[in-house]
Design a protein around this motif. Structure first.
Motif, PDB file in Angstrom:
ATOM      1  N   PHE A 118       0.863  -1.167   0.000  1.00 23.54           N
ATOM      2  CA  PHE A 118       0.000   0.000   0.000  1.00 23.54           C
ATOM      3  C   PHE A 118       0.899   1.215   0.000  1.00 23.54           C
ATOM      4  N   ILE A 146     -23.176   9.905  14.174  1.00 23.45           N
ATOM      5  CA  ILE A 146     -23.633   8.911  15.139  1.00 23.45           C
ATOM      6  C   ILE A 146     -22.858   9.057  16.447  1.00 23.45           C
TER       7      ILE A 146
ATOM      8  N   LEU B   4     -32.788   7.126   5.400  1.00 28.60           N
ATOM      9  CA  LEU B   4     -31.965   7.755   6.443  1.00 28.60           C
ATOM     10  C   LEU B   4     -32.813   8.551   7.427  1.00 28.60           C
ATOM     11  N   TYR B  61     -23.415   8.833   1.674  1.00 28.02           N
ATOM     12  CA  TYR B  61     -23.664   7.958   2.810  1.00 28.02           C
ATOM     13  C   TYR B  61     -23.812   6.500   2.387  1.00 28.02           C
ATOM     14  N   LYS B  63     -21.971   4.355   1.085  1.00 25.36           N
ATOM     15  CA  LYS B  63     -20.935   3.359   1.351  1.00 25.36           C
ATOM     16  C   LYS B  63     -20.938   2.911   2.807  1.00 25.36           C
ATOM     17  N   PHE B  64     -21.674   3.635   3.654  1.00 23.90           N
ATOM     18  CA  PHE B  64     -21.801   3.201   5.040  1.00 23.90           C
ATOM     19  C   PHE B  64     -23.127   2.499   5.293  1.00 23.90           C
ATOM     20  N   TYR B  65     -24.121   2.828   4.494  1.00 24.80           N
ATOM     21  CA  TYR B  65     -25.502   2.593   4.878  1.00 24.80           C
ATOM     22  C   TYR B  65     -26.206   1.865   3.765  1.00 24.80           C
ATOM     23  N   TRP B 125     -29.263   1.714  12.966  1.00 24.87           N
ATOM     24  CA  TRP B 125     -28.045   1.984  12.204  1.00 24.87           C
ATOM     25  C   TRP B 125     -27.238   0.703  12.014  1.00 24.87           C
ATOM     26  N   VAL B 133     -16.376   0.889  10.028  1.00 24.18           N
ATOM     27  CA  VAL B 133     -16.417   2.068  10.894  1.00 24.18           C
ATOM     28  C   VAL B 133     -17.841   2.272  11.404  1.00 24.18           C
ATOM     29  N   MET B 134     -18.791   2.133  10.485  1.00 21.08           N
ATOM     30  CA  MET B 134     -20.205   2.294  10.834  1.00 21.08           C
ATOM     31  C   MET B 134     -20.642   1.208  11.820  1.00 21.08           C
ATOM     32  N   VAL B 137     -19.201   2.130  15.251  1.00 14.25           N
ATOM     33  CA  VAL B 137     -19.801   3.293  15.901  1.00 14.25           C
ATOM     34  C   VAL B 137     -21.221   2.978  16.372  1.00 14.25           C
ATOM     35  N   SER B 138     -22.014   2.293  15.522  1.00 17.78           N
ATOM     36  CA  SER B 138     -23.398   2.034  15.933  1.00 17.78           C
ATOM     37  C   SER B 138     -23.444   0.981  17.034  1.00 17.78           C
ATOM     38  N   GLY B 189      -6.912  -2.875   3.058  1.00 13.39           N
ATOM     39  CA  GLY B 189      -6.908  -1.447   2.805  1.00 13.39           C
ATOM     40  C   GLY B 189      -8.299  -0.859   2.690  1.00 13.39           C
ATOM     41  N   PHE B 191     -12.433  -0.396   4.527  1.00 12.29           N
ATOM     42  CA  PHE B 191     -13.366  -0.555   5.636  1.00 12.29           C
ATOM     43  C   PHE B 191     -14.703  -1.097   5.147  1.00 12.29           C
TER      44      PHE B 191
END
Lengths: 167, 483
Positions: A118, A146, B4, B61, B63-65, B125, B133-134, B137-138, B189, B191
């Motif tokens: 990388f 959040i 959302l 959003y 790519k998280f949700y 969520w 990451v999501m 966090v949730s 590499g 998330f």
């Protein structure tokens, strides 16, 4: 040079982290934790992450730990009384720890030597504070929002659990 | 409608309740709970109009949700659970009030009604999270809310002990989760789960141990959340010490959300056949151990809450069996069906318990002796919940187990199916112990007055009973709803 610094600060960090657990006096534990945070900050600096290093010192070693010490002294905590060692628990703990170390050594050894396929962090020409800010507030905006809710919940919890008498 | 908005509305509802609490005078705060229930019902209605295509305005959003049918269904699941938990919290309010250090009427109750609403947002969520990451966090939002709720009864030693245990072990499992995510990020590499799945096949074979190590750590953390053996040590003490509505919330919603995250993470890693070979045997061992431990350890229990804690471990085992058989085309539906059945019967059991416990003075099995003579309706509802949990035909629980076993047989996991059938038989023994106490034992005080049940609780109990039988007899409507 960087490798030497890495080893110096890593060993310092791990040793002081162990000291946090081993000391019986809470003040000594807290001071060891400060040392752990400082060594960690130094590691960040050797990785060119200056902003995180500075924040680590300011927030953790500074604000959080001062609060810790303040509370410890306010409550006048005495040194922990020596407990009898539970041999079974100790053996179990050492076995788990040993297994984990063996496992992680195996995993690290199995990685190909040229593991850095990388690219190193792209230099945008801005400061790293700018990069972190952009990533946090634009790319990772939803998780960031959040965390806002999370902080609200934690605040409710702290107020609720720590008040002597609820009104 | 943009999906959302659903979570945002739940958070706004929570903040409105919090502000109303801050400016309200002393009182029972029942209005707050009703506000919460009505608000969540409205949002539950709105989920049926959520349209994933409306997300285009908030493409960043995406790519998280994810708002796929699974996510939407789980959002409805979380909302439904929270509504019933609030009904329970209303019944439980006197107990909470008695164990808080306060002179003023209703102090601390507002937060008791508000925190589940905010946890619900976290669960929703989690249902949509398709990014590590999501997920992190949730998951933390849900877990931190639960730390507070578990230790809510501040004058009750058991509740504080449960809270401390949950906090320490929960923090440890969070550490495992983050460490696992770093390893996966280090190798791929990425998330985002979809991006990881895309990157995996092209990776060097030599990185497989590191990848599996990361996956293993994430599995430990999620195993902690869903109470799978050997990460189940916290469950009995925490479930017993926590306030009953919180226990119900923890055992239904927290477990379901953990399973959905596990399902999504698993699907990401199963794209590589070499990883499949390693992951499935591991899951099979965990599933077998969880089924055996949960069901056998439940047998000697004499406290109903503790018994249900062990039974919830056992149910996690059956759900894991479904995950092991994920190769079967029907397996995804079977898992979600099982979760829905589990929601109905567990919430019913805890709801009856919340009502009976203050009247009989405890939640030991002995306190349920002769309940049939004192409150025949409540005894019937609890019997139905127990029979469904045990898996008697014509109840929702039976079909849930049947579908899971069908998938496992299709995937030829004979050993696990045999363990499953034996543990189900063991389950009958301890669930019937509860029924025996209610119907065949003499009550401690035969002249005790009848137990008062509020109208809302009556309605909820009737609804849950009806749904358990309806789904058990005629599952087609629910199956057509499932993703």
């Amino acid at each position: 040079m960087l490798t030497i610094l890495f080893w110096v600060f890593s060993v310092l960090m791990l040793a002081s982290a162990a000291a946090v657990v081993l000391f019986r006096n809470p003040v000594n534990s807290a001071m060891s934790l400060v040392l752990t945070f400082l060594a960690l900050a130094a590691l960040f600096v050797t990785l060119d992450a200056f902003f995180i290093g500075v924040i680590q010192v300011l927030v953790y070693a500074g604000a959080v730990m001062v609060l810790f010490l303040f509370i410890i002294m306010l409550l006048d905590l005495k040194a922990e009384t020596r407990r009898r060692l539970n041999i079974a628990a100790l053996a179990g703990g050492i076995a788990v720890l040993g297994g984990f170390v063996v496992l992680i050594t195996h995993v690290v050894k199995s990685l190909p030597a040229s593991a850095d396929h990388f690219p190193t962090l792209a230099r945008t020409g801005y400061s790293d504070a700018y990069d972190i800010g952009m990533t946090l507030f634009s790319d990772f905006n939803l998780p960031f929002q959040i965390i806002g809710v999370l902080l609200l919940v934690s605040t409710i919890g702290v107020v609720f659990l720590s008040r002597r008498s609820l009104r | 409608m943009n999906p959302l908005y659903l979570e945002v509305s739940v958070v706004v509802l929570g903040i409105i309740m919090l502000m109303a609490e801050a400016f309200s005078g002393p009182g029972t705060k029942r209005g707050l709970a009703y506000t919460g229930i009505l608000g969540l019902l409205a949002i539950l209605g709105a989920t049926f109009f959520a349209d994933p295509n409306a997300m285009s305005v908030t493409a960043a959003y995406a790519k998280f949700y994810s708002a796929d049918t699974l996510a939407i269904f789980l959002k409805q699941f979380a909302l439904g659970t929270t509504i019933i938990v609030l009904v329970m919290a209303l019944e439980y309010a006197p107990t909470v009030e008695a164990s808080l250090p306060s002179e003023r009427r209703g102090a601390g109750l507002g937060e008791f009604y508000t925190l589940p609403v905010l946890a619900c947002a976290g669960l929703m969520w989690m249902a949509s999270a398709v990014d590590f990451v999501m997920i992190f966090v949730s998951l933390e939002l849900v877990t931190i809310t639960f730390y507070i709720l578990v230790s809510y009864l501040r004058r009750n030693e058991n509740s504080l002990e449960a809270g401390t245990k949950y906090l320490v072990l929960g923090a440890l499992s969070t550490g495992f989760l983050v460490y696992g995510i770093t390893w996966i990020y280090g190798v791929t590499g990425q998330f985002n789960l979809a991006a990881i799945a895309a990157a995996l096949p092209a990776l060097d074979q030599a990185t497989a141990p590191a990848l599996l190590f990361g996956f293993g750590l994430v599995l430990i953390a999620l195993g902690f959340k869903i109470a799978a053996a050997p990460f189940q040590f916290w469950v009995p003490d925490v479930y017993q010490g926590a306030p009953t509505p919180v226990t119900a919330f923890l055992s239904v919603a927290s477990k379901a959300a953990g399973f959905i995250v596990l399902l999504r993470v698993l699907q990401t890693f199963l794209v590589v056949p070499a990883l499949q070979e390693k992951i499935f045997p591991l899951l099979a061992v965990i599933a077998g151990a969880t089924m055996i431990f949960g069901n056998l350890a439940a047998i000697p229990q004499s406290n109903l809450k503790r018994l249900l804690a062990y039974s919830s471990i056992g149910h996690a085992g059956y759900l894991l069996l479904g995950l092991v058989s994920i190769g079967a085309p029907f397996a995804g539906t079977a898992i979600v069906f099982y979760l829905s059945a589990y929601l109905l019967m567990t919430l019913l059991a805890f709801l009856v318990m919340t009502i009976v416990t203050p009247a009989t003075g405890g939640d030991d099995l002995a306190n349920f002796n002769g309940l049939n003579q004192r409150a025949p309706h409540l005894a019937f509802a609890l019997m139905l919940a127990m029979l469904s949990l045990a898996g008697l035909p014509l109840t929702a629980g039976f079909l849930g187990k049947l579908f899971i076993f069908e998938c496992a047989i299709e995937q030829q996991h004979w050993g696990l199916v045999i363990i499953g059938v034996i543990t189900v038989a063991a389950g009958f023994y301890y669930y019937l112990k509860v029924i025996r106490a209610m119907y065949w034992q003499q009550p401690a005080d035969p002249d005790a007055p009848e137990i008062e049940v509020s109208g809302l609780a009556k309605l909820t109990i009737a609804l849950l009973c009806a749904l358990i039988i309806w789904i058990g007899v005629y599952p087609a409507p629910l199956l057509s709803l499932l993703p």
